[in-house]
Design a protein around this motif. Structure first.
Motif, PDB file in Angstrom:
ATOM      1  N   SER A  56     -23.157  -6.039 -17.829  1.00 32.79           N
ATOM      2  CA  SER A  56     -22.817  -5.479 -19.134  1.00 32.79           C
ATOM      3  C   SER A  56     -21.581  -4.592 -19.054  1.00 32.79           C
ATOM      4  O   SER A  56     -20.810  -4.502 -20.003  1.00 32.79           O
ATOM      5  N   ALA A  57     -21.401  -3.937 -17.905  1.00 31.31           N
ATOM      6  CA  ALA A  57     -20.246  -3.054 -17.740  1.00 31.31           C
ATOM      7  C   ALA A  57     -19.025  -3.806 -17.214  1.00 31.31           C
ATOM      8  O   ALA A  57     -17.947  -3.215 -17.076  1.00 31.31           O
ATOM      9  N   GLY A  58     -19.199  -5.081 -16.912  1.00 28.23           N
ATOM     10  CA  GLY A  58     -18.070  -5.881 -16.455  1.00 28.23           C
ATOM     11  C   GLY A  58     -17.656  -5.606 -15.032  1.00 28.23           C
ATOM     12  O   GLY A  58     -16.483  -5.735 -14.665  1.00 28.23           O
ATOM     13  N   ILE A  59     -18.616  -5.241 -14.209  1.00 25.71           N
ATOM     14  CA  ILE A  59     -18.327  -4.999 -12.794  1.00 25.71           C
ATOM     15  C   ILE A  59     -19.363  -5.730 -11.947  1.00 25.71           C
ATOM     16  O   ILE A  59     -20.312  -6.313 -12.470  1.00 25.71           O
ATOM     17  N   SER A  60     -19.168  -5.693 -10.655  1.00 25.42           N
ATOM     18  CA  SER A  60     -20.130  -6.341  -9.773  1.00 25.42           C
ATOM     19  C   SER A  60     -21.278  -5.385  -9.460  1.00 25.42           C
ATOM     20  O   SER A  60     -21.162  -4.173  -9.619  1.00 25.42           O
ATOM     21  N   ARG A  61     -22.359  -5.974  -9.002  1.00 26.49           N
ATOM     22  CA  ARG A  61     -23.522  -5.159  -8.642  1.00 26.49           C
ATOM     23  C   ARG A  61     -23.151  -4.156  -7.551  1.00 26.49           C
ATOM     24  O   ARG A  61     -23.568  -2.995  -7.583  1.00 26.49           O
ATOM     25  N   ARG A  62     -22.337  -4.644  -6.612  1.00 28.40           N
ATOM     26  CA  ARG A  62     -21.959  -3.773  -5.500  1.00 28.40           C
ATOM     27  C   ARG A  62     -21.161  -2.565  -5.977  1.00 28.40           C
ATOM     28  O   ARG A  62     -21.308  -1.453  -5.470  1.00 28.40           O
ATOM     29  N   THR A  63     -20.303  -2.793  -6.950  1.00 26.57           N
ATOM     30  CA  THR A  63     -19.492  -1.688  -7.465  1.00 26.57           C
ATOM     31  C   THR A  63     -20.362  -0.655  -8.156  1.00 26.57           C
ATOM     32  O   THR A  63     -20.099   0.548  -8.069  1.00 26.57           O
ATOM     33  N   PHE A  64     -21.392  -1.134  -8.841  1.00 27.95           N
ATOM     34  CA  PHE A  64     -22.306  -0.172  -9.449  1.00 27.95           C
ATOM     35  C   PHE A  64     -22.798   0.827  -8.410  1.00 27.95           C
ATOM     36  O   PHE A  64     -22.777   2.042  -8.624  1.00 27.95           O
ATOM     37  N   PHE A  65     -23.193   0.281  -7.257  1.00 26.11           N
ATOM     38  CA  PHE A  65     -23.740   1.168  -6.220  1.00 26.11           C
ATOM     39  C   PHE A  65     -22.660   2.027  -5.572  1.00 26.11           C
ATOM     40  O   PHE A  65     -22.972   2.965  -4.848  1.00 26.11           O
ATOM     41  N   ASN A  66     -21.401   1.679  -5.802  1.00 22.17           N
ATOM     42  CA  ASN A  66     -20.339   2.578  -5.345  1.00 22.17           C
ATOM     43  C   ASN A  66     -20.250   3.813  -6.231  1.00 22.17           C
ATOM     44  O   ASN A  66     -19.704   4.838  -5.805  1.00 22.17           O
ATOM     45  N   TYR A  67     -20.771   3.704  -7.427  1.00 19.39           N
ATOM     46  CA  TYR A  67     -20.705   4.826  -8.358  1.00 19.39           C
ATOM     47  C   TYR A  67     -22.022   5.595  -8.427  1.00 19.39           C
ATOM     48  O   TYR A  67     -22.022   6.821  -8.446  1.00 19.39           O
ATOM     49  N   PHE A  68     -23.121   4.860  -8.467  1.00 15.47           N
ATOM     50  CA  PHE A  68     -24.427   5.519  -8.597  1.00 15.47           C
ATOM     51  C   PHE A  68     -25.417   4.905  -7.617  1.00 15.47           C
ATOM     52  O   PHE A  68     -25.331   3.723  -7.301  1.00 15.47           O
ATOM     53  N   GLY A  69     -26.314   5.720  -7.155  1.00 15.38           N
ATOM     54  CA  GLY A  69     -27.278   5.245  -6.186  1.00 15.38           C
ATOM     55  C   GLY A  69     -28.435   4.484  -6.785  1.00 15.38           C
ATOM     56  O   GLY A  69     -29.177   3.799  -6.077  1.00 15.38           O
ATOM     57  N   SER A  70     -28.597   4.576  -8.092  1.00 13.14           N
ATOM     58  CA  SER A  70     -29.712   3.910  -8.740  1.00 13.14           C
ATOM     59  C   SER A  70     -29.497   3.933 -10.246  1.00 13.14           C
ATOM     60  O   SER A  70     -28.594   4.632 -10.744  1.00 13.14           O
ATOM     61  N   THR A  71     -30.303   3.164 -10.948  1.00  9.97           N
ATOM     62  CA  THR A  71     -30.259   3.191 -12.411  1.00  9.97           C
ATOM     63  C   THR A  71     -30.546   4.599 -12.924  1.00  9.97           C
ATOM     64  O   THR A  71     -29.849   5.101 -13.811  1.00  9.97           O
ATOM     65  N   ASP A  72     -31.549   5.220 -12.365  1.00 14.22           N
ATOM     66  CA  ASP A  72     -31.901   6.570 -12.783  1.00 14.22           C
ATOM     67  C   ASP A  72     -30.723   7.519 -12.624  1.00 14.22           C
ATOM     68  O   ASP A  72     -30.443   8.339 -13.503  1.00 14.22           O
ATOM     69  N   ALA A  73     -30.048   7.405 -11.510  1.00 21.40           N
ATOM     70  CA  ALA A  73     -28.934   8.312 -11.249  1.00 21.40           C
ATOM     71  C   ALA A  73     -27.836   8.131 -12.284  1.00 21.40           C
ATOM     72  O   ALA A  73     -27.199   9.103 -12.706  1.00 21.40           O
ATOM     73  N   ALA A  74     -27.613   6.876 -12.684  1.00 22.76           N
ATOM     74  CA  ALA A  74     -26.583   6.625 -13.690  1.00 22.76           C
ATOM     75  C   ALA A  74     -26.935   7.322 -14.996  1.00 22.76           C
ATOM     76  O   ALA A  74     -26.088   7.955 -15.630  1.00 22.76           O
ATOM     77  N   LEU A  75     -28.196   7.227 -15.383  1.00 24.57           N
ATOM     78  CA  LEU A  75     -28.612   7.860 -16.631  1.00 24.57           C
ATOM     79  C   LEU A  75     -28.645   9.385 -16.488  1.00 24.57           C
ATOM     80  O   LEU A  75     -28.292  10.115 -17.414  1.00 24.57           O
ATOM     81  N   ALA A  76     -29.052   9.838 -15.315  1.00 27.21           N
ATOM     82  CA  ALA A  76     -29.155  11.279 -15.117  1.00 27.21           C
ATOM     83  C   ALA A  76     -27.786  11.938 -15.075  1.00 27.21           C
ATOM     84  O   ALA A  76     -27.676  13.146 -15.292  1.00 27.21           O
ATOM     85  N   SER A  77     -26.751  11.159 -14.803  1.00 26.63           N
ATOM     86  CA  SER A  77     -25.419  11.757 -14.728  1.00 26.63           C
ATOM     87  C   SER A  77     -25.051  12.395 -16.066  1.00 26.63           C
ATOM     88  O   SER A  77     -24.312  13.378 -16.098  1.00 26.63           O
ATOM     89  N   MET A  78     -25.581  11.846 -17.144  1.00 23.22           N
ATOM     90  CA  MET A  78     -25.319  12.461 -18.444  1.00 23.22           C
ATOM     91  C   MET A  78     -25.947  13.845 -18.500  1.00 23.22           C
ATOM     92  O   MET A  78     -25.345  14.798 -19.004  1.00 23.22           O
ATOM     93  N   THR A  79     -27.159  13.936 -18.001  1.00 27.16           N
ATOM     94  CA  THR A  79     -27.832  15.229 -18.009  1.00 27.16           C
ATOM     95  C   THR A  79     -27.100  16.233 -17.124  1.00 27.16           C
ATOM     96  O   THR A  79     -27.001  17.409 -17.465  1.00 27.16           O
TER      97      THR A  79
END
Lengths: 232, 232
Positions: A56-79
């Motif tokens: 959905s973000a137009g990146i690879s799965r591996r790149t996601f993990f370069n930014y966040f360690g997990s789905t939760d972490a991605a959402l928690a970054s807003m908090t």
DNA sequence: GTGCAAAATTGCACATAGTGTAAGAAAATG
DNA sequence: CATTTTCTTACACTATGTGCAATTTTGCAC
């Protein structure tokens, strides 16, 4: 997405003007969190994968993990960002100000529309899913540690004084707890209502919570009859 | 392992005598947490797998997941039990007692040797590893929710009174924060020292933390000179 | 622009986590 | 002993998270 003035974004605020690399990274980061929130909204917690977010973000799965360690972490970054605004406000307060007054001012930052808006929906979605709340708790805890550090630095300004670590940690934890309590009550009442009236309610809740803290919780749990504001 | 008197363990305490199934489950559960703690001690956090725990506990990997959802959850179960003892103590206090006094009494339960002993080593091992602390935070948060519920029930005993949810949540969160602060300071000072003197220090830290809370944190962060107990 | 170095993205492989399912073992019941 | 219920286990499968090397993109000097 926004107006991309080439390099001079806001000269004077940051010593390092954002390079193209940094802007790309920030954009990717934003795309990830946006995609994660959209999927959380549409599919519900636990019903989408990291691969979904990446696609959905137009990146690879591996790149996601370069930014966040997990789905939760991605959402928690807003908090994290949300709470960081309060922390910055706390750091901005004068050192001689009573610390609870500084805390009050810092927490009021949480009622700022620009600050709380990106979080509002997330909070409502999270409170129904205890799984997601772990990373949220971590965000609040991280903020507590930051407050402790900031408060320690403030008190360290007084030369030769011995800092009471227990006082620091108990105070910081209590302040954060009050902020969390106010947010919880606010969300439980009206959900993510961003109207000025609702934000005013949130501000009052934050003030009241700190008020309880400042008065040592001396017995206001009950009110025999509430003459004003019994709409509850 | 222990003396397994057939069925009459402690008649009168529990209405349901533990059957063989329940005892086996309890033993397995204990074996899992023991194995997890032993591996945490020997190999360090993040350096062992669920399969390691299962092998060490003499069960299959799948059975582990029948008991706990993750390695963290297995270790955090000890913290749950630890905090539950304080919660039970809180529930045992008379309803008319000032709530901060009840909180003080409940938190003092954390300084009980039998209660804190199984946790002491875990805490020291955890504080060095932020990864593990997520489930710990969840345990503290769970306890906070329990305290909120217990306090709400207590206040609900007063007929016709409107309960201030903000007061409840802010108070419960602050009390737990004070308990956590006292534990953190205690561990930071002497580690997992189970000597009577050390436990006495912990008790005093818990009392002081609640004292700070009860006095509204009215400025004891600094002490110009500490006449007694400046060994820090 | 060209070339080169630094940094980011990606694909791939792999170990581990976590879960559904069905078969088998153990315990309670009669 | 026979039956029923509950627990354990093996197996298969999806998803998570990470190391690594190839590839692409960006920054910078020329």
């Amino acid at each position: 997405m926004q107006s991309d003035s080439l390099e001079s974004g806001t000269p004077g605020t940051s010593p390092t003007p954002p390079s193209r690399r940094e802007k790309n990274k920030a954009a990717t980061r934003q795309a990830i969190t946006d995609a994660a929130l959209a999927l959380l909204r549409s599919k519900g917690a636990g019903n989408f994968t990291v691969e979904d977010i990446a696609d959905s973000a137009g990146i690879s799965r591996r790149t996601f993990f370069n930014y966040f360690g997990s789905t939760d972490a991605a959402l928690a970054s807003m908090t994290y960002g949300f709470l960081d605004s309060a922390l910055q406000q706390f750091r901005r307060r004068p050192s001689r100000e009573p610390i609870l007054e500084s805390a009050r001012a810092a927490l009021l930052e949480l009622a700022d529309p620009m600050t709380v808006a990106p979080l509002a929906e997330l909070f409502t979605l999270i409170q129904q899913n205890p799984q997601l709340s772990r990373s949220e708790l971590e965000a609040w805890d991280h903020c507590t540690e930051q407050i402790i550090t900031a408060a320690r630095e403030r008190f360290a300004a007084a030369p030769g004084a011995v800092i009471d670590e227990l006082y620091l940690r108990a105070l910081a934890g209590s302040v954060i707890s009050c902020g969390k309590a106010a947010m919880d009550v606010w969300f439980a009442r009206g959900g993510a209502d961003m109207s000025p009236a609702s934000l005013s309610v949130l501000r009052q809740l934050l003030i009241d919570a700190i008020g309880h803290l400042g008065s040592g919780f001396d017995g206001h749990a009950l009110s025999e009859s509430t003459p004003l504001e019994d709409r509850h």
